[in-house]
Design a protein around this motif. Structure first.
Motif, PDB file in Angstrom:
ATOM      1  N   GLU A  16       0.830  -1.212   0.000  1.00 39.14           N
ATOM      2  CA  GLU A  16       0.000   0.000   0.000  1.00 39.14           C
ATOM      3  C   GLU A  16       0.866   1.264   0.000  1.00 39.14           C
ATOM      4  N   PRO A  17       0.301   2.373  -0.499  1.00 39.72           N
ATOM      5  CA  PRO A  17       1.062   3.623  -0.549  1.00 39.72           C
ATOM      6  C   PRO A  17       1.052   4.367   0.787  1.00 39.72           C
ATOM      7  N   ARG A  19       2.366   8.348   2.153  1.00 40.52           N
ATOM      8  CA  ARG A  19       2.838   9.665   1.737  1.00 40.52           C
ATOM      9  C   ARG A  19       3.904  10.092   2.737  1.00 40.52           C
ATOM     10  N   GLU A  29       5.335   9.722  -2.684  1.00 44.76           N
ATOM     11  CA  GLU A  29       4.577   8.523  -2.348  1.00 44.76           C
ATOM     12  C   GLU A  29       5.534   7.340  -2.390  1.00 44.76           C
ATOM     13  N   ARG A  31       5.721   2.997  -1.437  1.00 40.87           N
ATOM     14  CA  ARG A  31       4.948   1.777  -1.174  1.00 40.87           C
ATOM     15  C   ARG A  31       5.660   0.969  -0.097  1.00 40.87           C
ATOM     16  N   GLY A  55      10.302   3.956  -3.061  1.00 41.87           N
ATOM     17  CA  GLY A  55       9.825   5.229  -3.603  1.00 41.87           C
ATOM     18  C   GLY A  55      10.546   5.564  -4.885  1.00 41.87           C
ATOM     19  N   HIS A  70      -0.862   7.537   6.108  1.00 43.83           N
ATOM     20  CA  HIS A  70      -1.464   6.353   5.509  1.00 43.83           C
ATOM     21  C   HIS A  70      -2.946   6.366   5.834  1.00 43.83           C
ATOM     22  N   GLU A  89      13.760   1.640  -8.104  1.00 44.93           N
ATOM     23  CA  GLU A  89      13.163   2.432  -7.026  1.00 44.93           C
ATOM     24  C   GLU A  89      14.194   2.640  -5.919  1.00 44.93           C
TER      25      GLU A  89
END
Length: 97
Positions: A16-17, A19, A29, A31, A55, A70, A89
């Motif tokens: 899930e992402p 921030r 963002e 993950r 990221g 989140h 990434e």
């Protein structure tokens, strides 16, 4: 808030992402790539665990405390360390002992 976090707080949110907010108002963002335990809890302490976030390659965030957000967990501060690129990434790690 982070004092109450356990591996289980994050394990269900892998993929899930999140921030990540910087002091200058910018954000990226990232993950949650993994939530792994290591060792064992002792004397009533939580089991140590590591979070790895993936990221963008740029900008690379320096090692420091960031405000993360989140949808399910909420907003909290976390010390993140960039550990290098992998698979296109940038990887960031947080360790809870």
């Amino acid at each position: 808030m982070i004092e109450t976090f356990t591996h289980e707080t994050f394990a269900g949110h892998v993929g899930e992402p999140f921030r990540i907010h910087a002091d200058d108002g910018s954000s990226i963002e990232a993950r949650l790539a993994s939530a792994r335990t290591w060792g064992s809890g002792s004397d009533g302490h939580r089991v140590p665990f590591t979070l790895t976030f993936h990221g963008p390659l740029s900008p690379v965030l320096p090692q420091r405390i960031y405000r993360l957000q989140h949808d399910g967990i909420g907003t909290f501060e976390l010390f993140l360390v960039p550990v290098g690129p992998a698979g296109g990434e940038m990887q960031y790690e947080a360790v809870f002992s």
